[in-house]
Design an enzyme around this catalytic site. Sequence first.
Site, PDB file in Angstrom:
ATOM      1  N   ASP A  46       0.779  -1.280  -0.206  1.00  0.00           N
ATOM      2  CA  ASP A  46      -0.001  -0.047   0.041  1.00  0.00           C
ATOM      3  C   ASP A  46       0.932   1.176  -0.002  1.00  0.00           C
ATOM      4  O   ASP A  46       1.774   1.558   0.913  1.00  0.00           O
ATOM      5  CB  ASP A  46      -0.837  -0.230   1.139  1.00  0.00           C
ATOM      6  CG  ASP A  46      -2.037   0.919   1.196  1.00  0.00           C
ATOM      7  OD1 ASP A  46      -2.036   1.927   0.285  1.00  0.00           O
ATOM      8  OD2 ASP A  46      -2.851   1.141   2.201  1.00  0.00           O
ATOM      9  N   ASP A  47       0.683   2.048  -0.933  1.00  0.00           N
ATOM     10  CA  ASP A  47       1.400   3.393  -1.077  1.00  0.00           C
ATOM     11  C   ASP A  47       2.979   3.273  -1.251  1.00  0.00           C
ATOM     12  O   ASP A  47       3.593   4.257  -0.935  1.00  0.00           O
ATOM     13  CB  ASP A  47       1.334   4.009   0.086  1.00  0.00           C
ATOM     14  CG  ASP A  47      -0.269   5.134  -0.081  1.00  0.00           C
ATOM     15  OD1 ASP A  47      -1.071   4.598  -1.081  1.00  0.00           O
ATOM     16  OD2 ASP A  47      -0.408   5.852   0.816  1.00  0.00           O
ATOM     17  N   CYS A  81      -6.120   4.502  -3.527  1.00  0.00           N
ATOM     18  CA  CYS A  81      -6.315   3.156  -2.874  1.00  0.00           C
ATOM     19  C   CYS A  81      -7.648   2.483  -3.399  1.00  0.00           C
ATOM     20  O   CYS A  81      -7.589   1.348  -4.132  1.00  0.00           O
ATOM     21  CB  CYS A  81      -6.512   3.424  -1.549  1.00  0.00           C
ATOM     22  SG  CYS A  81      -4.732   4.054  -0.643  1.00  0.00           S
ATOM     23  N   LYS A 132      -6.235  -4.793   4.630  1.00  0.00           N
ATOM     24  CA  LYS A 132      -6.699  -3.677   4.271  1.00  0.00           C
ATOM     25  C   LYS A 132      -7.870  -3.962   3.119  1.00  0.00           C
ATOM     26  O   LYS A 132      -7.540  -4.498   2.126  1.00  0.00           O
ATOM     27  CB  LYS A 132      -5.847  -2.531   3.722  1.00  0.00           C
ATOM     28  CG  LYS A 132      -6.785  -1.421   3.305  1.00  0.00           C
ATOM     29  CD  LYS A 132      -6.132  -0.339   2.718  1.00  0.00           C
ATOM     30  CE  LYS A 132      -6.293   0.878   2.054  1.00  0.00           C
ATOM     31  NZ  LYS A 132      -5.262   1.826   1.726  1.00  0.00           N
ATOM     32  N   HIS A 165     -11.229  -1.960   1.937  1.00  0.00           N
ATOM     33  CA  HIS A 165     -11.226  -0.472   1.695  1.00  0.00           C
ATOM     34  C   HIS A 165     -12.330  -0.605   0.263  1.00  0.00           C
ATOM     35  O   HIS A 165     -12.200   0.240  -0.688  1.00  0.00           O
ATOM     36  CB  HIS A 165     -10.084   0.147   1.186  1.00  0.00           C
ATOM     37  CG  HIS A 165     -10.082   1.603   1.151  1.00  0.00           C
ATOM     38  ND1 HIS A 165      -8.954   2.357   0.644  1.00  0.00           N
ATOM     39  CD2 HIS A 165     -11.042   2.448   1.824  1.00  0.00           C
ATOM     40  CE1 HIS A 165      -9.494   3.527   0.578  1.00  0.00           C
ATOM     41  NE2 HIS A 165     -10.553   3.789   1.398  1.00  0.00           N
ATOM     42  N   HIS A 170       1.436   2.537   3.962  1.00  0.00           N
ATOM     43  CA  HIS A 170       0.721   3.548   4.100  1.00  0.00           C
ATOM     44  C   HIS A 170       0.805   4.284   5.422  1.00  0.00           C
ATOM     45  O   HIS A 170       1.210   3.624   6.311  1.00  0.00           O
ATOM     46  CB  HIS A 170      -0.944   3.182   3.899  1.00  0.00           C
ATOM     47  CG  HIS A 170      -1.938   4.123   3.674  1.00  0.00           C
ATOM     48  ND1 HIS A 170      -2.411   4.946   4.792  1.00  0.00           N
ATOM     49  CD2 HIS A 170      -2.523   4.387   2.405  1.00  0.00           C
ATOM     50  CE1 HIS A 170      -3.318   5.718   4.055  1.00  0.00           C
ATOM     51  NE2 HIS A 170      -3.452   5.560   2.968  1.00  0.00           N
ATOM     52  N   ASP A 204      -0.689  -0.781  -4.763  1.00  0.00           N
ATOM     53  CA  ASP A 204      -1.883  -0.191  -5.250  1.00  0.00           C
ATOM     54  C   ASP A 204      -1.907   1.196  -6.233  1.00  0.00           C
ATOM     55  O   ASP A 204      -2.555   1.439  -6.669  1.00  0.00           O
ATOM     56  CB  ASP A 204      -2.811  -0.115  -4.006  1.00  0.00           C
ATOM     57  CG  ASP A 204      -2.381   1.007  -2.970  1.00  0.00           C
ATOM     58  OD1 ASP A 204      -1.158   1.384  -3.261  1.00  0.00           O
ATOM     59  OD2 ASP A 204      -3.119   1.095  -2.018  1.00  0.00           O
ATOM     60  N   ASN A 205      -0.887   1.800  -5.684  1.00  0.00           N
ATOM     61  CA  ASN A 205      -0.599   3.103  -6.525  1.00  0.00           C
ATOM     62  C   ASN A 205       0.699   3.617  -6.355  1.00  0.00           C
ATOM     63  O   ASN A 205       1.339   3.139  -5.647  1.00  0.00           O
ATOM     64  CB  ASN A 205      -1.872   4.072  -6.013  1.00  0.00           C
ATOM     65  CG  ASN A 205      -1.847   4.257  -4.580  1.00  0.00           C
ATOM     66  OD1 ASN A 205      -2.784   3.868  -4.295  1.00  0.00           O
ATOM     67  ND2 ASN A 205      -0.951   4.829  -4.078  1.00  0.00           N
TER      68      ASN A 205
END
Length: 462
Positions: A35-36, A75, A138, A140, A225, A282-283
């Site tokens: 994540d991130d 996300c 996570k 989301h 994150h 994710d990004n």
Amino acid sequence: MFSKKSIQLSLLLLFIASQIGHAQKQPNIVLLFADDGGYADFGFQGSKEMITPNLDKLASEGVRFTQAYVSASTCGPSRAGLITGRYQQRFGFEENNVPSYMSQYSGQDGPNMGIPLTEKTMGDYLKSLGYATAFYGKWHLGGTDKFHPLNRGFDEFLGFRGGARDYFPYENNPQDELNKLERNLGNYKEHDGYLTDVLADEAIDFIERKKNKPFFVFLSYNAVHTPMQARQEDMDKFPNLTGKRKELAGMTLSLDRACGKVLDKLKELGLDDNTIVIFTNDNGGPTDKNASINLPLSGTKSNHLEGGIRVPFLMRWPGKIKASSTYNAPISTLDLLPTFFKAGGGKDEALKNIDGVDLIPYVSNKTTGIPHETLYWKLGIRGTIRDGDWKLMRFSDRPAELYNIENDPYEQKDLAVYYPDKVKALFKKLYAWELTLERPAWLLQKKFEKVDIDRMDKYRNK
């Protein structure tokens, strides 16, 4: 009486049948999802600061994709695209679903902010093939029970429904109820230890219990994150770093260690040769909030420059994918669902309205061409198209920008003024794609003025 020759023939046929059965055995699937993470913040991506020996080893055992894209630069939408294999705008999931933040700006209440129940998920597809499925970490993708992982194709769950939470146990209930730790459906209890490790341990337990049948593990770490919370002993390994960068390094080290524990368990159980392992993100990394580095790419999380939408991506499948290889054509996280489904024995006709493609024929050189000639991104009036080597970025408040990604992967020279016909052609192609989409199910009015939404409807109604 059976002759010696007939017995030998029977034994030979049994052996051949056993080998065919073994060759056709469904592979296990493990998706390690960060994540991130910053594009450059892993050893296998060239980082000299981050310590990621387990992921570096994974890269050496499979294929590293140099042009892997997500379907959104934030996300929730990115995850919605990945888990359905469809552009999330096709079902209105265009913006992050954060009910406590969005309700005052959007016309949608929190209970309706999730992937519509009409959409099939990765879990649904793999369960239909007989897989045991589990989701850890996570989510989301919707905060109410109807959107819960156990109602979207997963047999087991330990994690949180929201978008961010602490890594250490809460002493009191978190401010956002969606970020409470939950086991399966409605059983809330805080964990002991550091969450990144806890999630890996849960995945390992599931693998041990399901080792005799095909399984799918979606290990959705919240690392790296925010909030920036690393174990002190991990940060101590980076004496030359300070501030957020030091915290990020510690969190990345724990992420790598957790992935390594899962990979080691697969090897210990003799499952690694028949398991597809993916590591991706994710990004793009947020260069402000967690001091990620996306260099040499331009951009950051939440924008459509390469640094916001291009991510690290590894795949290992021994015997099917060449070790220490790279794949340089554009791919998308939309491709994961069809790749997993086809590897598990699923048929093409069972995949409904999927935008992704099965990657295995491409990375194994069984198919010529490239997986995607054209890829799209959209958030409000902001839209982006990559068509071949050309990339057009459309904005609401300034002229469009045009880049040639093959010649200028770092997006340093805007070519829009030099190629007006190319700009016009890409605008038309982007508009044509937008006509196939649903209107956003919720949208932050604070970010997008009404004129932009009216303009979107104008294009859609042409």
